[in-house]
Write a protein that holds these residues in place. Sequence first.
Motif, PDB file in Angstrom:
ATOM      1  N   ALA A  70       6.067   8.851   3.917  1.00 24.89           N
ATOM      2  CA  ALA A  70       5.868   7.729   4.838  1.00 24.89           C
ATOM      3  C   ALA A  70       6.218   6.401   4.182  1.00 24.89           C
ATOM      4  O   ALA A  70       6.843   5.528   4.801  1.00 24.89           O
ATOM      5  CB  ALA A  70       4.425   7.707   5.331  1.00 24.89           C
ATOM      6  N   PHE A  71       5.834   6.232   2.930  1.00 31.98           N
ATOM      7  CA  PHE A  71       6.122   5.006   2.194  1.00 31.98           C
ATOM      8  C   PHE A  71       7.633   4.792   2.072  1.00 31.98           C
ATOM      9  O   PHE A  71       8.143   3.694   2.307  1.00 31.98           O
ATOM     10  CB  PHE A  71       5.479   5.076   0.806  1.00 31.98           C
ATOM     11  CG  PHE A  71       5.713   3.871  -0.055  1.00 31.98           C
ATOM     12  CD1 PHE A  71       5.032   2.689   0.180  1.00 31.98           C
ATOM     13  CD2 PHE A  71       6.612   3.917  -1.116  1.00 31.98           C
ATOM     14  CE1 PHE A  71       5.243   1.565  -0.622  1.00 31.98           C
ATOM     15  CE2 PHE A  71       6.832   2.811  -1.919  1.00 31.98           C
ATOM     16  CZ  PHE A  71       6.142   1.633  -1.678  1.00 31.98           C
ATOM     17  N   TRP A 124       1.157   8.053   9.004  1.00 25.54           N
ATOM     18  CA  TRP A 124       2.550   7.641   9.215  1.00 25.54           C
ATOM     19  C   TRP A 124       2.603   6.346  10.031  1.00 25.54           C
ATOM     20  O   TRP A 124       3.288   5.392   9.671  1.00 25.54           O
ATOM     21  CB  TRP A 124       3.300   8.767   9.928  1.00 25.54           C
ATOM     22  CG  TRP A 124       4.697   8.442  10.361  1.00 25.54           C
ATOM     23  CD1 TRP A 124       5.087   7.846  11.526  1.00 25.54           C
ATOM     24  CD2 TRP A 124       5.899   8.679   9.615  1.00 25.54           C
ATOM     25  NE1 TRP A 124       6.459   7.711  11.564  1.00 25.54           N
ATOM     26  CE2 TRP A 124       6.983   8.221  10.413  1.00 25.54           C
ATOM     27  CE3 TRP A 124       6.176   9.258   8.382  1.00 25.54           C
ATOM     28  CZ2 TRP A 124       8.303   8.309   9.990  1.00 25.54           C
ATOM     29  CZ3 TRP A 124       7.497   9.343   7.961  1.00 25.54           C
ATOM     30  CH2 TRP A 124       8.541   8.876   8.759  1.00 25.54           C
ATOM     31  N   THR A 125       1.832   6.315  11.119  1.00 29.09           N
ATOM     32  CA  THR A 125       1.793   5.131  11.981  1.00 29.09           C
ATOM     33  C   THR A 125       1.235   3.929  11.234  1.00 29.09           C
ATOM     34  O   THR A 125       1.756   2.806  11.357  1.00 29.09           O
ATOM     35  CB  THR A 125       0.942   5.417  13.228  1.00 29.09           C
ATOM     36  OG1 THR A 125       1.510   6.514  13.946  1.00 29.09           O
ATOM     37  CG2 THR A 125       0.878   4.199  14.137  1.00 29.09           C
ATOM     38  N   ARG A 143       1.766  -1.392   8.755  1.00 29.95           N
ATOM     39  CA  ARG A 143       1.525  -2.332   7.659  1.00 29.95           C
ATOM     40  C   ARG A 143       2.818  -2.906   7.091  1.00 29.95           C
ATOM     41  O   ARG A 143       2.907  -4.098   6.795  1.00 29.95           O
ATOM     42  CB  ARG A 143       0.759  -1.627   6.528  1.00 29.95           C
ATOM     43  CG  ARG A 143      -0.690  -1.333   6.825  1.00 29.95           C
ATOM     44  CD  ARG A 143      -1.340  -0.612   5.663  1.00 29.95           C
ATOM     45  NE  ARG A 143      -2.772  -0.453   5.864  1.00 29.95           N
ATOM     46  CZ  ARG A 143      -3.573   0.199   5.027  1.00 29.95           C
ATOM     47  NH1 ARG A 143      -3.061   0.767   3.942  1.00 29.95           N
ATOM     48  NH2 ARG A 143      -4.866   0.308   5.275  1.00 29.95           N
ATOM     49  N   ILE A 144       3.815  -2.052   6.925  1.00 28.92           N
ATOM     50  CA  ILE A 144       5.018  -2.468   6.220  1.00 28.92           C
ATOM     51  C   ILE A 144       6.072  -3.043   7.161  1.00 28.92           C
ATOM     52  O   ILE A 144       6.568  -4.152   6.952  1.00 28.92           O
ATOM     53  CB  ILE A 144       5.600  -1.283   5.418  1.00 28.92           C
ATOM     54  CG1 ILE A 144       4.630  -0.896   4.291  1.00 28.92           C
ATOM     55  CG2 ILE A 144       6.968  -1.633   4.840  1.00 28.92           C
ATOM     56  CD1 ILE A 144       5.072   0.304   3.479  1.00 28.92           C
ATOM     57  N   VAL A 145       6.423  -2.302   8.207  1.00 27.06           N
ATOM     58  CA  VAL A 145       7.555  -2.688   9.050  1.00 27.06           C
ATOM     59  C   VAL A 145       7.128  -3.609  10.192  1.00 27.06           C
ATOM     60  O   VAL A 145       7.719  -4.674  10.396  1.00 27.06           O
ATOM     61  CB  VAL A 145       8.260  -1.442   9.624  1.00 27.06           C
ATOM     62  CG1 VAL A 145       9.509  -1.862  10.404  1.00 27.06           C
ATOM     63  CG2 VAL A 145       8.631  -0.473   8.513  1.00 27.06           C
ATOM     64  N   HIS A 168       0.850  -1.195   0.000  1.00 27.32           N
ATOM     65  CA  HIS A 168       0.000   0.000   0.000  1.00 27.32           C
ATOM     66  C   HIS A 168       0.882   1.240   0.000  1.00 27.32           C
ATOM     67  O   HIS A 168       1.842   1.339   0.768  1.00 27.32           O
ATOM     68  CB  HIS A 168      -0.905   0.008   1.232  1.00 27.32           C
ATOM     69  CG  HIS A 168      -1.736   1.248   1.354  1.00 27.32           C
ATOM     70  ND1 HIS A 168      -2.864   1.457   0.599  1.00 27.32           N
ATOM     71  CD2 HIS A 168      -1.584   2.358   2.128  1.00 27.32           C
ATOM     72  CE1 HIS A 168      -3.387   2.641   0.919  1.00 27.32           C
ATOM     73  NE2 HIS A 168      -2.626   3.203   1.829  1.00 27.32           N
ATOM     74  N   ILE A 169       0.569   2.187  -0.888  1.00 26.51           N
ATOM     75  CA  ILE A 169       1.356   3.418  -0.993  1.00 26.51           C
ATOM     76  C   ILE A 169       0.568   4.581  -0.407  1.00 26.51           C
ATOM     77  O   ILE A 169      -0.574   4.838  -0.801  1.00 26.51           O
ATOM     78  CB  ILE A 169       1.719   3.724  -2.454  1.00 26.51           C
ATOM     79  CG1 ILE A 169       2.621   2.621  -3.014  1.00 26.51           C
ATOM     80  CG2 ILE A 169       2.421   5.074  -2.565  1.00 26.51           C
ATOM     81  CD1 ILE A 169       2.984   2.804  -4.467  1.00 26.51           C
ATOM     82  N   GLU A 170       1.179   5.248   0.540  1.00 36.46           N
ATOM     83  CA  GLU A 170       0.578   6.448   1.136  1.00 36.46           C
ATOM     84  C   GLU A 170       1.182   7.667   0.432  1.00 36.46           C
ATOM     85  O   GLU A 170       2.396   7.854   0.419  1.00 36.46           O
ATOM     86  CB  GLU A 170       0.877   6.509   2.628  1.00 36.46           C
ATOM     87  CG  GLU A 170       0.090   7.566   3.372  1.00 36.46           C
ATOM     88  CD  GLU A 170      -1.391   7.241   3.482  1.00 36.46           C
ATOM     89  OE1 GLU A 170      -2.194   8.190   3.379  1.00 36.46           O
ATOM     90  OE2 GLU A 170      -1.745   6.064   3.663  1.00 36.46           O
ATOM     91  N   ILE A 171       0.319   8.477  -0.181  1.00 41.92           N
ATOM     92  CA  ILE A 171       0.772   9.644  -0.935  1.00 41.92           C
ATOM     93  C   ILE A 171       0.904  10.837  -0.003  1.00 41.92           C
ATOM     94  O   ILE A 171       0.042  11.065   0.847  1.00 41.92           O
ATOM     95  CB  ILE A 171      -0.214   9.984  -2.075  1.00 41.92           C
ATOM     96  CG1 ILE A 171      -0.429   8.774  -2.982  1.00 41.92           C
ATOM     97  CG2 ILE A 171       0.294  11.175  -2.883  1.00 41.92           C
ATOM     98  CD1 ILE A 171       0.811   8.290  -3.680  1.00 41.92           C
TER      99      ILE A 171
END
Length: 249
Positions: free
Chosen positions: A148-149, A100-101, A106-108, A86-89
């Motif tokens: 954030a991404f 940011w959180t 989701r990723i880390v 998922h990409i946060e723009i």
Amino acid sequence: MSTLSSRLNGKHILVVDPVDPITRQVCTRFRNEGAHVIALTFNKSESTAIEGVDIHEIDLGDEHSLKALADAITPLHAMFINTAQHIEIGTLLACDPDNWTTMFSRIVHTAFHIIRTFLPTLIYSGGGAVTLVSSIAGHTVGIQNRCAFSAANASLVGLSKSIAVDYGAHGIRCNTICPGVIETPNTRKQFDATGDAEGARRAATARQMLGRFGTIDELAHLAVYLASDESNFTTGQTLVMDGGYGSPR
């Protein structure tokens, strides 16, 4: 690719998360190369089903169930973890703290919890390969409106190198794939969101040294290599597959 081979014959491989088209293709390639594939998802449905792949729905908050699953999956020879789906723009000033959180969660955090749960099984099985999927945005280049991404994906690269250093003596190899633009339904949605999908696609294509985007098959080829014995002396590496996007012009 439907040709059956045996590069992963006899290997048990854990994969996260088959909801993503890239990960689904990786599951299929692993299976076709002779592996027994166990896929973990957070939202199991008929659409996540893959022939010949065991799929389990998990809840990161349920440590007891996760531990029981880890105990049941023995032996384990490799993990492929793709949480950067998922990409946060947005820029730093435009990034809401909650977003940011969410991006880091989701990723880390997801990658951390999965590896922390199943790494002991991998070590007990005699060692093996861990492959994380990050992004060039977290390693090679800065990309506008991806604050954030980019930060979360850079953390994956650091996590991967840490695992490689800390657990190499236990036979653990850990590497990161950093793809550029890969042709997927999500990529097409990003172009559509600009209001000028064709224009956005032409502009993005023009930035590619090879004049095209990568394919999910190409990423799956690299995933097979990293999970196989062919890469037994490859660890702590960040493998960039971006068609030359990040290379100096």
